[in-house]
Write an enzyme that holds these catalytic residues in place. Structure first.
Site, short mmCIF file in Angstrom:
data_model
loop_
_atom_site.label_atom_id
_atom_site.label_comp_id
_atom_site.label_asym_id
_atom_site.label_seq_id
_atom_site.Cartn_x
_atom_site.Cartn_y
_atom_site.Cartn_z
N ARG A 37 0.47 -1.11 -0.12
CA ARG A 37 0.08 0.68 0.08
C ARG A 37 0.89 1.12 0.11
NH1 ARG A 37 -4.93 -2.47 4.17
NH2 ARG A 37 -6.10 -2.52 1.76
N LYS A 198 -16.14 -16.30 2.54
CA LYS A 198 -17.80 -15.92 2.84
C LYS A 198 -18.16 -15.46 1.94
CE LYS A 198 -19.18 -13.61 7.26
NZ LYS A 198 -19.36 -12.26 7.32
N GLY A 351 -7.33 -9.34 0.02
CA GLY A 351 -6.11 -9.47 0.86
C GLY A 351 -6.03 -10.82 0.68
N GLY A 374 -12.25 -4.65 0.05
CA GLY A 374 -13.77 -4.39 -0.29
C GLY A 374 -14.36 -3.73 -1.16
P1 AMP Z 1 -12.48 -14.11 2.73
O1 AMP Z 1 -11.83 -13.19 3.26
O2 AMP Z 1 -12.99 -14.54 1.90
O3 AMP Z 1 -11.71 -14.23 1.06
O4 AMP Z 1 -11.51 -15.27 3.10
C1 AMP Z 1 -10.53 -16.37 2.72
C2 AMP Z 1 -9.89 -17.56 3.85
O5 AMP Z 1 -11.05 -18.42 3.62
C3 AMP Z 1 -8.57 -17.65 3.90
O6 AMP Z 1 -7.74 -17.49 5.17
C4 AMP Z 1 -8.40 -19.13 3.62
O7 AMP Z 1 -7.79 -19.70 4.76
C5 AMP Z 1 -10.40 -19.31 4.22
N1 AMP Z 1 -11.14 -19.99 3.90
C6 AMP Z 1 -11.05 -21.13 2.27
N2 AMP Z 1 -11.24 -21.75 1.86
C7 AMP Z 1 -11.46 -22.23 2.88
C8 AMP Z 1 -12.62 -23.59 3.43
N3 AMP Z 1 -12.56 -24.52 2.92
N4 AMP Z 1 -12.75 -23.95 4.23
C9 AMP Z 1 -12.88 -22.48 5.80
N5 AMP Z 1 -11.89 -21.82 5.51
C10 AMP Z 1 -11.60 -21.71 3.78
#
Ligand code: AMP
Length: 394
Positions: A37, A198, A351, A374
């Protein structure tokens, strides 16, 4: 773009308040662990130095929740920024104080002053009118170069624009241009790769992209809610119960439009959410009751790679599995390699996805990495960013 840019105005000898996004990650000792950044903010600052402006920089850092937090002072950022610019940065201990006002008065062309963490003051997040006016009084012109915070209605992002001429910085302009070109006339096939944990963060984007993309490839924790919505048993895998109906609707909408929404055919499941858990690869209809899916499987990787190799435009947000752990990184790693092998224009955001492309040393082969997680998702959702709306029109 109908907003004024820093290049449309005369900045010479003017006091320019630049809202930058210097919200860098810090380790427990307060060391900066990634300077992306800071580096992204350099073109605008360089431009202002070259054009003899008096520069006042301001940013937030971490989540101090409206209170002073020793560990979240801007000092390490000032040092890192000074090194990149090879220039002294005058770091202030306050955002607004008599000392700050006096230092601003004494600024000479090319000087740089960095205010203290904006979020030490609760009035920043509440978009307080008096605080906005105080910030505006420091300068002649306001520049928004904090794309990553542009979906936030905060005093230094929105309120301040009411009081002084307000324009886009070079980073903000570049981000908006790159993301807009993705939505307008992208080359087809356009493949969107979505993962991460999420769904609620990403579902709006999926809906907005429905008219432009040809294929969605889904992985990560979020794909299990989609799988469950069409009847698969997902064991203990991540589930967003309240999104089930919505997921089913989205899948139906894709089908109705004749577009592909691809879900894993096989996954790597673990007995526990642990880096060294027992694991196995199973077909999607065979996830054991008390196991959980933590990566996409090899057949899925092959299918996804085929789509990626055919693509002319790719947008990637979210890892395919828990890539931070070696046992569950294969999906994310293989997708990263496939992306750089393809001939597509690629845009990566978020990120964790940026961390992944860096981890696998492919970042410099990606066409565009957006700095705002975001904010870029909101933009791609079709939501107007309040801090961009607040700027002056051309
Ligand atoms: P996000 O911030 O929503 O892009 O989520 C990123 C995070 O999702 C990373 O830290 C990954 O470790 C986690 N992640 C990816 N796949 C899985 C999964 N199958 N179950 C739980 N967490 C996950």
């Amino acid at each position: 773009m109908n907003k004024k840019s820093i290049k449309d105005i005369d900045v010479k000898n003017k006091k320019i308040f630049v809202r930058v996004d210097l919200n860098v990650p810090l380790d427990d000792e307060g060391n900066i662990t990634d300077e992306t950044r800071i580096i992204a903010s350099l073109p605008t600052i360089d431009y202002l130095i070259k054009n003899n402006a008096k520069i006042i920089l301001a940013s937030h850092l971490g989540r101090p929740k409206g209170k002073f937090v020793e560990k979240l002072k801007m000092d390490p950022v000032a040092i890192a920024l000074g090194k990149h610019l090879d220039k002294e940065i005058k770091k202030m201990d306050y955002v607004i104080s008599d000392k700050v006002k006096n230092e601003v008065k004494d600024l000479r062309s090319g000087d740089i002053l960095l205010l203290e963490n904006l979020r030490f003051d609760p009035r920043e997040k509440s978009n307080d009118d008096n605080f906005s006016r105080e910030l505006a009084k420091l300068a002649d012109i306001y520049v928004n170069d904090a794309f990553g915070t542009s979906h936030r209605k905060h005093a230094s992002m929105v309120g301040i624009c009411k009081y002084i001429p307000s324009v886009m910085g070079l980073l903000l302009e570049k981000e908006l241009r790159s993301l807009s070109s993705l939505l307008k006339k992208p080359k087809h096939p356009f493949v969107t790769i979505l993962g991460g944990s999420k769904i609620s963060d990403k579902i709006g984007v999926v809906r907005n992209l429905l008219n432009v993309v040809d294929t969605v490839i889904a992985g990560g924790g979020m794909c299990y809610t989609f799988l469950k919505s069409i009847g698969f048993e997902i064991g203990n895998s991540l589930l967003e119960e309240d999104m089930l109906e919505y997921c089913k609707q989205v899948l139906d909408e894709f089908k109705d439009k004749g577009k592909k929404f691809m879900l894993p055919e096989d996954v790597v499941v673990a007995k526990e959410f642990k880096h060294d858990s027992i694991l196995k690869t199973v077909n999607i209809e065979e996830i054991p009751e008390d196991w959980l899916g933590l990566d996409i499987g090899p057949r899925t990787i092959d299918k996804y790679k085929e789509e990626i190799m055919r693509a002319k435009t790719i947008l990637w947000n979210g890892p395919m599995g828990v890539f931070e752990w070696e046992s569950f990184e294969k999906g994310t790693k293989e997708i990263a390699y496939a992306i750089i092998e393809s001939k597509a224009k690629t845009v990566v955001g978020g990120g964790d996805t940026i961390a992944a492309v860096k981890k696998y040393s492919v970042a410099d082969k990606i066409s565009y990495i957006t700095t705002g997680g975001g904010a870029s998702l909101k933009f791609l959702e079709g939501v107007k960013l309040p801090a961009v709306e607040a700027l002056n029109n051309k």
